[in-house]
Design a protein around this motif. Sequence first.
Motif, short mmCIF file in Angstrom:
data_model
loop_
_atom_site.label_atom_id
_atom_site.label_comp_id
_atom_site.label_asym_id
_atom_site.label_seq_id
_atom_site.Cartn_x
_atom_site.Cartn_y
_atom_site.Cartn_z
N PHE A 144 39.40 -11.95 44.93
CA PHE A 144 40.41 -13.00 44.94
C PHE A 144 41.59 -12.58 44.08
CE2 PHE A 144 36.48 -15.59 45.60
CZ PHE A 144 36.83 -16.18 46.80
N SER A 145 42.79 -12.91 44.53
CA SER A 145 43.98 -12.66 43.72
C SER A 145 44.08 -13.68 42.59
CB SER A 145 45.25 -12.75 44.58
OG SER A 145 45.29 -11.73 45.54
N THR A 146 44.55 -13.25 41.43
CA THR A 146 44.78 -14.19 40.34
C THR A 146 46.04 -15.01 40.65
OG1 THR A 146 46.23 -12.73 39.06
CG2 THR A 146 43.84 -12.47 38.75
N PRO A 147 46.19 -16.17 40.02
CA PRO A 147 47.43 -16.95 40.22
C PRO A 147 48.69 -16.15 39.88
CG PRO A 147 45.76 -18.32 39.19
CD PRO A 147 45.20 -16.92 39.22
N ALA A 159 45.07 -13.64 51.02
CA ALA A 159 43.81 -14.19 51.54
C ALA A 159 42.68 -13.18 51.35
CB ALA A 159 43.96 -14.54 53.01
N PRO A 160 41.51 -13.62 50.88
CA PRO A 160 40.40 -12.67 50.70
C PRO A 160 39.95 -12.09 52.04
CG PRO A 160 39.64 -14.94 50.46
CD PRO A 160 41.13 -15.00 50.55
N ARG A 161 39.48 -10.88 51.98
CA ARG A 161 39.05 -10.17 53.19
C ARG A 161 37.56 -9.87 53.13
NH1 ARG A 161 43.71 -11.49 53.87
NH2 ARG A 161 45.49 -10.16 54.47
N GLY A 162 37.00 -9.53 54.29
CA GLY A 162 35.62 -9.08 54.35
C GLY A 162 34.64 -10.18 54.71
N LEU A 171 35.82 -23.15 53.46
CA LEU A 171 35.88 -24.18 52.43
C LEU A 171 37.32 -24.53 52.07
CD1 LEU A 171 32.99 -23.13 50.02
CD2 LEU A 171 33.21 -25.34 51.15
N GLU A 172 38.16 -23.52 52.01
CA GLU A 172 39.57 -23.76 51.68
C GLU A 172 40.23 -24.65 52.74
OE1 GLU A 172 43.40 -21.10 50.27
OE2 GLU A 172 42.08 -20.30 51.82
N SER A 173 39.91 -24.42 53.99
CA SER A 173 40.48 -25.25 55.06
C SER A 173 40.03 -26.70 54.94
CB SER A 173 40.07 -24.69 56.43
OG SER A 173 40.63 -23.40 56.63
#
Length: 306
Positions: A144-147, A159-162, A171-173
Amino acid sequence: MRLTLLLPVTARFAGLPLPPALAQALGRADRAQHDAGESAQLARHLTLLPQGWPAAALTRLLDTGEDDARQGAWLRADPAHVRPDINGARLLGVGATVGIDQADVEALLPALRPLFGDAGVQLDAPHPARWYLRLSPGTPLPDFSTPDQALGDDVFDHAPRGEAARRWRALESEVQITLHNHPHNAARLASGRVPINSLWFWGGGVLPDAVSAALPTVLSDDPVVRGAARLGKLQGMPLPVSLPTNGDALVDLRGQRDGRALIERWLLPSLAGGEVILDFADGVVFALRPGQRWRFWRRPLAVLAA
């Protein structure tokens, strides 16, 4: 006295003239190039065992204490504001930058908890700006990218991959749909505040076994760094208004935005100390020591930024 100053990238100082004393000291200093990036910069001065930088677990320690933070793995799920535009959607605020308070937590958290409960994880918010998911140790997590990495960017670029990311995207949706329809966000808009319309996942991991540092005092406004200092039994304190004049300290200035103020308030006064390390986030490191004043053949540094 020994000081280490953690500084933003050298580009922050582009176009700024260096005072003669600072230019001369930097020209005579030992210079090195290390790995760039926030995690690499922090790892040069704070040693975590096992290696890594589990931000969520470290701030959980700060918010709730070590006994609680040891209970499982943690992932930050901070309240966020995402604004759609013609090219996608941009992350414009996370945590404290969305202007959140306890009333927002009490209104929004009960609506979100069932979504995560159905997924087998627990959501809570011991601090209004810092929300957490308690996970089972060993839960696979994507990167995950940090803020700080994502703020202002298109969220799809971060957006996370894999395979492990599918669960979190779903869950985000669900979170975004729930928050979009929540009446509390209409009330926030009516009061002139931006809606909290997403959660930003980041910083996953378990609390380290130990933290050590070369310097006994850590001065920082970053709760992740403060949590690491507490775990390592270091003296952790908020960043003061000026450079300390006695004692050895790690001084975290990464969040300071004004390059000119950094030069005048922090870099110039640091020359009065003994041994000083200036560590920039792009990996440039200067080591200043008293004996270097005899390197009179070296020219002053013209500029900090490349």
